[in-house]
Design an enzyme around this catalytic site. Structure first.
Site, PDB file in Angstrom:
ATOM      1  N   LYS A 111      -5.769 -16.837 -44.204  1.00  0.00           N
ATOM      2  CA  LYS A 111      -5.333 -15.450 -44.018  1.00  0.00           C
ATOM      3  C   LYS A 111      -4.711 -15.256 -42.651  1.00  0.00           C
ATOM      4  O   LYS A 111      -3.704 -14.558 -42.505  1.00  0.00           O
ATOM      5  CB  LYS A 111      -6.523 -14.490 -44.177  1.00  0.00           C
ATOM      6  CG  LYS A 111      -7.110 -14.433 -45.583  1.00  0.00           C
ATOM      7  CD  LYS A 111      -6.605 -13.214 -46.346  1.00  0.00           C
ATOM      8  CE  LYS A 111      -7.110 -13.199 -47.778  1.00  0.00           C
ATOM      9  NZ  LYS A 111      -8.547 -12.890 -47.874  1.00  0.00           N
ATOM     10  N   LYS A 194      -2.447 -23.471 -63.672  1.00  0.00           N
ATOM     11  CA  LYS A 194      -2.965 -22.376 -64.474  1.00  0.00           C
ATOM     12  C   LYS A 194      -2.279 -21.055 -64.151  1.00  0.00           C
ATOM     13  O   LYS A 194      -1.571 -20.937 -63.154  1.00  0.00           O
ATOM     14  CB  LYS A 194      -4.479 -22.270 -64.306  1.00  0.00           C
ATOM     15  CG  LYS A 194      -4.960 -21.961 -62.918  1.00  0.00           C
ATOM     16  CD  LYS A 194      -6.475 -21.814 -62.934  1.00  0.00           C
ATOM     17  CE  LYS A 194      -6.907 -21.123 -61.655  1.00  0.00           C
ATOM     18  NZ  LYS A 194      -8.291 -20.800 -61.579  1.00  0.00           N
ATOM     19  N   LYS A 197      -1.139 -15.318 -60.012  1.00  0.00           N
ATOM     20  CA  LYS A 197      -0.400 -14.090 -59.738  1.00  0.00           C
ATOM     21  C   LYS A 197       1.056 -14.289 -59.320  1.00  0.00           C
ATOM     22  O   LYS A 197       1.815 -13.333 -59.266  1.00  0.00           O
ATOM     23  CB  LYS A 197      -1.114 -13.293 -58.638  1.00  0.00           C
ATOM     24  CG  LYS A 197      -2.391 -12.650 -59.149  1.00  0.00           C
ATOM     25  CD  LYS A 197      -2.835 -11.518 -58.236  1.00  0.00           C
ATOM     26  CE  LYS A 197      -4.288 -11.128 -58.465  1.00  0.00           C
ATOM     27  NZ  LYS A 197      -4.668 -10.922 -59.842  1.00  0.00           N
TER      28      LYS A 197
END
Ligand code: TRP
Length: 329
Positions: A111, A194, A197
């Site tokens: 982050k 997979k 988003k």
């Protein structure tokens, strides 16, 4: 009864991968365990959403959970920010969380790299807030993905540290739970890995039919098989995996045979896949739309959730305060 707890990031929409992954398992688990499901809206403040955005995404998550079959009568479904005992426990746990371990946490490092201009202390202490979420209900099982396992390990450290410090056996050590065999992995549309988003890779439960058609028609494919029974590349396998989830077995057999004798036209396969996905998601999408305009019901759900959640949260915080030495006069 076993206590299961899961927090949901209040960002983004649920996609088909979430549906067949976590959601189906949650819906099953609420029948047999004491489940706590909550929307982690405090956590989302680390990225500074606008008030409108914070509210809209929180509402969207709530509505989508309900539309997928999470039943507020069978579990405790609540919003993190409705439970003041959570930030209180967070404050207390922070006194025993060390800079070194927080800075070493991989999600923090990621982050910090992604938002270098906003490395706030909420980001640094994100795992402490998550530990508070879990320990406030003394949950044992926490269904999370691989990316959250380090946070779970930190939660166990904080719990054990608290127990050691006050010489009590109060907090149990929760473990990450990944559904094992029950977890169906849904591939994305971008040809590898997979469903996630990233742009164009996911079909959201709330997507309108036209959006679904566009996304599926743009899915990655190869040039087509040139010899009979040719091994499929990953992107094609993925389309077949999706087909197996939403289509009839006749459809799957039909396109498998076409692939094997090299007469397949991917355009036809995608058209069929898109329609079958639309058939599958339409009742969920309609339920989402219906729930979104039913503010009376949503208010009832959220109030009832807060009330239920606070029963065990108040009990824990009172006991913790007593252990720490904030005693009554
Ligand atoms: N950090 C989790 C995620 O990003 C969300 C979360 C917050 C959570 N608090 C939690 C998950 C407590 C499990 C338990 O997905």
């Amino acid at each position: 009864m076993e206590i299961v707890l899961s927090g949901i990031r209040s960002t983004g929409n649920l996609h088909l991968g979430n549906y067949f992954g976590a959601m189906k398992n949650f819906v099953r688990m609420q029948e047999e365990s004491n489940c706590f499901f909550f929307i982690a809206d405090y956590h989302s403040l680390t990225t500074h959403p606008t008030p409108e955005n914070l509210f809209d995404t929180t509402k969207q998550v709530l509505v989508e959970y309900l539309a997928c079959g999470i039943d507020p009568e069978k579990c405790t479904l609540y919003r993190q920010s409705d439970i003041p005992e959570i930030p209180e426990l967070y404050l207390l746990l922070n006194m025993n969380a060390y800079m070194g371990e927080l800075e070493r946490c991989t999600t923090f490092k990621d982050k910090a790299r992604k938002q270098p201009n906003n490395v706030n202390s909420g980001l640094l202490t994100y795992p402490v807030l998550m530990a508070a979420d879990i320990l406030i209900h003394r949950a044992l099982k926490v269904p999370v993905g691989k990316d959250q396992e380090q946070h779970l390990e930190m939660t166990r450290n904080f719990a054990a540290r608290f127990n050691r410090m006050y010489n009590v056996d109060y907090f149990p050590e929760p473990t990450a739970y990944n559904f094992g065999q029950e977890l169906v992995k849904i591939p994305g549309l971008d040809g590898s890995g997979k469903m996630g988003k990233s742009e164009g890779n996911a079909v959201n439960l709330a997507d309108e039919p036209e959006v679904i058609r566009k996304k599926v028609m743009r899915a990655v494919t190869d040039a087509g098989p040139t010899v009979p029974n040719q091994e499929m590349v990953e992107s094609i396998k993925n389309l077949f995996t999706l087909l197996k989830v939403v289509s009839t077995s006749e459809t799957v057999t039909f396109f498998t045979e076409k692939y094997n004798d090299c007469s397949i036209r991917y355009g036809d396969l995608k058209k069929q896949l898109a329609e079958d996905i639309i058939n599958f998601t339409t009742p969920i999408r309609e339920r989402i739309i219906e729930l979104k305009s039913d503010n009376d019901y949503l208010r009832k759900v959220i109030n009832q959730g807060a009330e239920k959640s606070r029963v065990s949260a108040t009990k824990t915080i009172n006991e913790v305060r007593e252990i720490i030495g904030f005693r009554k006069f």
